[in-house]
Write an enzyme that holds these catalytic residues in place. Structure first.
Site, PDB file in Angstrom:
ATOM      1  N   HIS A 235      -7.546   4.287   1.781  1.00 15.24           N
ATOM      2  CA  HIS A 235      -6.539   4.129   2.836  1.00 15.24           C
ATOM      3  C   HIS A 235      -6.979   4.639   4.205  1.00 15.24           C
ATOM      4  O   HIS A 235      -6.293   4.429   5.185  1.00 15.24           O
ATOM      5  CB  HIS A 235      -5.229   4.822   2.451  1.00 15.24           C
TER       6      HIS A 235
HETATM    7  C1  UD1 Z   1      -0.839   9.502   5.799  1.00 13.55           C
HETATM    8  C2  UD1 Z   1      -1.530  10.772   6.263  1.00 13.55           C
HETATM    9  C3  UD1 Z   1      -2.810  10.981   5.449  1.00 13.55           C
HETATM   10  C4  UD1 Z   1      -2.535  10.922   3.964  1.00 13.55           C
HETATM   11  C5  UD1 Z   1      -1.836   9.611   3.632  1.00 13.55           C
HETATM   12  C6  UD1 Z   1      -1.512   9.502   2.168  1.00 13.55           C
HETATM   13  C7  UD1 Z   1      -1.319  11.375   8.634  1.00 13.55           C
HETATM   14  C8  UD1 Z   1      -2.036  11.404   9.926  1.00 13.55           C
HETATM   15  N1  UD1 Z   1      -1.937  10.709   7.660  1.00 13.55           N
HETATM   16  O1  UD1 Z   1      -1.642   8.402   6.163  1.00 13.55           O
HETATM   17  O2  UD1 Z   1      -3.354  12.239   5.772  1.00 13.55           O
HETATM   18  O3  UD1 Z   1      -3.757  11.005   3.243  1.00 13.55           O
HETATM   19  O4  UD1 Z   1      -0.630   9.553   4.405  1.00 13.55           O
HETATM   20  O5  UD1 Z   1      -0.758   8.382   1.887  1.00 13.55           O
HETATM   21  O6  UD1 Z   1      -0.245  11.932   8.531  1.00 13.55           O
HETATM   22  N2  UD1 Z   1       3.832   2.674   5.110  1.00 13.55           N
HETATM   23  C9  UD1 Z   1       4.664   1.966   4.278  1.00 13.55           C
HETATM   24  N3  UD1 Z   1       5.505   2.668   3.479  1.00 13.55           N
HETATM   25  C10 UD1 Z   1       5.554   4.030   3.474  1.00 13.55           C
HETATM   26  C11 UD1 Z   1       4.690   4.717   4.332  1.00 13.55           C
HETATM   27  C12 UD1 Z   1       3.826   4.040   5.131  1.00 13.55           C
HETATM   28  O7  UD1 Z   1       4.659   0.744   4.261  1.00 13.55           O
HETATM   29  O8  UD1 Z   1       6.363   4.611   2.735  1.00 13.55           O
HETATM   30  C13 UD1 Z   1       2.921   1.938   6.005  1.00 13.55           C
HETATM   31  C14 UD1 Z   1       3.245   2.249   7.449  1.00 13.55           C
HETATM   32  O9  UD1 Z   1       4.102   1.291   7.971  1.00 13.55           O
HETATM   33  C15 UD1 Z   1       1.897   2.244   8.131  1.00 13.55           C
HETATM   34  C16 UD1 Z   1       0.924   2.536   7.025  1.00 13.55           C
HETATM   35  O10 UD1 Z   1       1.606   2.408   5.792  1.00 13.55           O
HETATM   36  O11 UD1 Z   1       1.588   1.002   8.664  1.00 13.55           O
HETATM   37  C17 UD1 Z   1       0.324   3.890   7.188  1.00 13.55           C
HETATM   38  O12 UD1 Z   1       1.306   4.932   7.099  1.00 13.55           O
HETATM   39  P1  UD1 Z   1       1.164   6.278   7.942  1.00 13.55           P
HETATM   40  O13 UD1 Z   1       2.261   7.195   7.597  1.00 13.55           O
HETATM   41  O14 UD1 Z   1       0.951   5.944   9.364  1.00 13.55           O
HETATM   42  O15 UD1 Z   1      -0.174   6.961   7.507  1.00 13.55           O
HETATM   43  P2  UD1 Z   1      -1.046   6.917   6.172  1.00 13.55           P
HETATM   44  O16 UD1 Z   1      -2.211   6.018   6.392  1.00 13.55           O
HETATM   45  O17 UD1 Z   1      -0.176   6.705   4.965  1.00 13.55           O
END
Ligand code: UD1
Length: 395
Positions: A234
Site C-alpha cells: 500500500h
Molecule cells: C495509512 C497510514 C499508513 C498505514 C496505513 C495502513 C498515514 C500517513 N498513513 O495509509 O501509515 O500503514 O494507513 O492502512 O496516516 N480508504 C478507503 N477506505 C478506508 C480508508 C482509506 O477507501 O477506510 C482509501 C482513501 O480514500 C485513500 C486511500 O484509501 O484514497 C488511502 O487512505 P489514507 O488514509 O490516505 O492512507 P493509507 O494509505 O491507508
C-alpha cells in the site's frame, strides 16, 4: 497530579492503530478493576479509516469499545487530514480537559493529535516512539519525527530506538523501554486465530463475487495444505508509480505464481491505483493469485502463521513475521524497524522494488528454514508497562 483523578484520552485513526490501542485499553480496565484509583478514559477515533473492513471489523474482533468520540475526518490529502483532525481534536481537548493524550504509531492522527495536545499544554505520550527510517519521503517518518519531538513521554519498542531519540535531543527521563504493544495483541489472539481454516478465510473474503468465474475456479482448486505466499502492498513508493507497480505485478503473476499461490488482501489505495493504471484486468486473470478484500485481524494472523513467505511493505507485518517466524521480503529500501531484519535476528530482508533483488531473495528465502529471535520485551505484557510509565511519570 493526583492519581485518583487522572483522565486519559487515547487516539486512533487508521487500521494499524487498532491492534496497538486494544491492549492499552485492557490495561486501563484491569487497573480500574484492581485499584482504588480510577482512570477516566476517553477513546477518540479520528475517522481516517472509515470502511467497515478497515475499521469497524477490528473494533469488533479485538473487543475495543466503540470510540467515545469520532471526529469523522475520512479521506483527503495529508494537509486536509492533519488540519481537519487538529481543528476537531482541539474542541475535544477544550471540552474534556484530559491530563494526558496518548497517541500510537505513525499515522496522520498521531501527528495531528500530538501537536494539538502540546499546544494546549496537555501531556502527551507516544507509544512506539523512536522508530526512524531516515526516509523523509515517507509521510510516516515526518509524523514520527514531529510526534517524538513534542511528546513528554516516549515509550520505545526496542533499544535501538533509544539512540535515535537521544540523538535528536530527547532527555533520558522521557524515554522508557516497554517492548512492542502490538505483540500483546498477537499473543492474546493467536489461539483464536489458529482455529480458523485457511480455505474458509479465502471463501469469506474473496473478491470473486465481483470478478467472475476464474476466481471461483482458483478458490475451489486451493487446498489448505497448498503452500502460499501472503502479500500486502500500500505504500505510495510501490503503488503510486505506474512503472513500479506494473513490474511488481508482472513478477507476481508470471513468476511467483509458477511456484506458489499468492494470497493478497488488497488495500483500498492499491485497488484504486491498479484500476487507474489499467493493471486490474490482467491481474485478475492470474489463477494462482487469490485476491481478497482487506481482511480481519485473526484472518491475517492465521494466514501469516501458514504462509511460506510474506511479501509486504507494511511495518506491522514485518514485526509479526519476526515473532511468528515467517520469512518476510520487505518491499522497501529502508525500515524504521531494524530489529525485524535478519542481521538483528529478525525474519525480514529489505528488497526494495528492484525485481532482480526481489527474485534473488525470494528463491533464497523459500529454500531455507529459519528460526528468528524474538526481540526483548516483545512478550505480550507491554501495555501494562506503558500504563505504569504514564502513572509514574515525573517532569
Ligand atoms: C495509512 C497510514 C499508513 C498505514 C496505513 C495502513 C498515514 C500517513 N498513513 O495509509 O501509515 O500503514 O494507513 O492502512 O496516516 N480508504 C478507503 N477506505 C478506508 C480508508 C482509506 O477507501 O477506510 C482509501 C482513501 O480514500 C485513500 C486511500 O484509501 O484514497 C488511502 O487512505 P489514507 O488514509 O490516505 O492512507 P493509507 O494509505 O491507508
Amino acid at each position: 497530579m493526583s492519581r485518583n483523578s487522572i483522565k486519559i484520552i487515547s487516539v486512533v485513526g487508521a487500521r494499524p492503530n487498532f491492534m496497538k490501542i486494544a491492549p492499552f485499553i485492557r490495561a486501563i480496565e484491569m487497573h480500574n478493576e484492581n485499584s482504588d484509583d480510577t482512570i477516566d478514559h476517553i477513546l477518540v477515533h479520528t475517522g481516517q479509516h472509515y470502511d467497515d473492513r478497515m475499521s469497524k471489523a477490528f473494533f469488533k474482533a479485538l473487543n475495543i469499545p466503540d470510540a467515545d468520540i469520532n471526529l469523522g475526518i475520512g479521506s483527503g490529502t495529508h494537509a486536509e487530514q492533519v488540519g481537519n483532525t487538529m481543528i476537531a481534536f482541539e474542541k475535544v481537548l477544550h471540552k474534556e480537559k484530559p491530563d494526558w493524550v496518548v497517541v500510537v504509531g505513525d499515522v496522520n492522527a498521531t501527528l495531528a493529535c500530538s501537536v494539538t495536545a502540546r499546544k494546549e499544554l496537555i501531556k502527551c505520550c507516544h507509544i512506539e516512539a523512536g522508530l526512524r527510517s531516515g526516509d523523509m519521503a515517507m509521510p510516516e517518518e515526518i509524523n514520527r519525527l514531529v510526534t517524538d519531538r513534542l511528546c513528554d513521554l516516549l515509550l520505545i519498542p526496542d533499544q535501538l530506538s533509544e539512540k535515535n531519540l537521544i540523538n535528536e535531543g530527547a532527555l533520558q527521563h522521557q524515554i522508557k523501554f516497554v517492548g512492542n504493544i502490538m505483540i500483546d495483541t498477537l499473543e492474546a489472539q493467536k489461539e483464536k486465530a489458529k482455529k480458523l481454516e485457511i480455505s474458509s478465510i479465502l471463501y469469506n473474503n474473496n473478491l470473486f463475487g465481483q470478478y467472475g468465474e476464474k476466481l471461483v475456479k482458483s478458490l475451489s482448486e486451493f487446498k489448505d495444505t497448498d503452500p502460499f505466499a501472503l502479500m500486502t502492498l500500500h505504500r505510495p513508493s510501490n503503488v503510486d508509480d505506474e512503472k513500479v507497480l506494473a513490474q511488481l505485478m508482472d513478477f507476481i503473476t508470471n513468476e511467483v505464481s509458477q511456484e506458489l499461490y499468492i494470497i493478497w488482501p488488497i488495500h483500498p489505495r492499491t485497488e484504486k491505483q491498479l484500476k487507474k493504471f489499467n493493471l486490474w484486468e490482467s491481474i485478475i486473470q492470474c489463477r494462482k493469485l487469490l485476491l481478497m478484500h482487506p481482511i480481519g485481524y485473526h484472518e491475517m494472523l492465521r494466514l501469516n502463521m501458514g504462509a511460506k513467505i510474506m511479501l509486504t511493505d507494511s511495518g506491522g507485518l514485518q514485526e509479526e513475521c519476526t515473532v511468528l517466524g515467517t520469512p518476510c521480503l520487505t518491499l522497501r529500501w529502508n525500515t524504521e524497524r531494524p530489529v525485524t531484519l535478519r542481521e538483528h535476528g529478525g525474519a525480514s530482508v529489505l528488497v526494495g522494488n528492484n525485481i532482480k533483488r526481489i527474485r534473488a531473495e525470494f528463491e533464497d528465502t523459500i529454500s531455507k528454514n529459519r528460526k528468528p529471535v524474538r526481540p526483548e520485551l516483545w512478550d505480550g505484557n507491554t501495555a501494562s508497562r506503558c500504563l505504569e510509565a504514564i502513572l509514574n511519570y515525573e517532569d
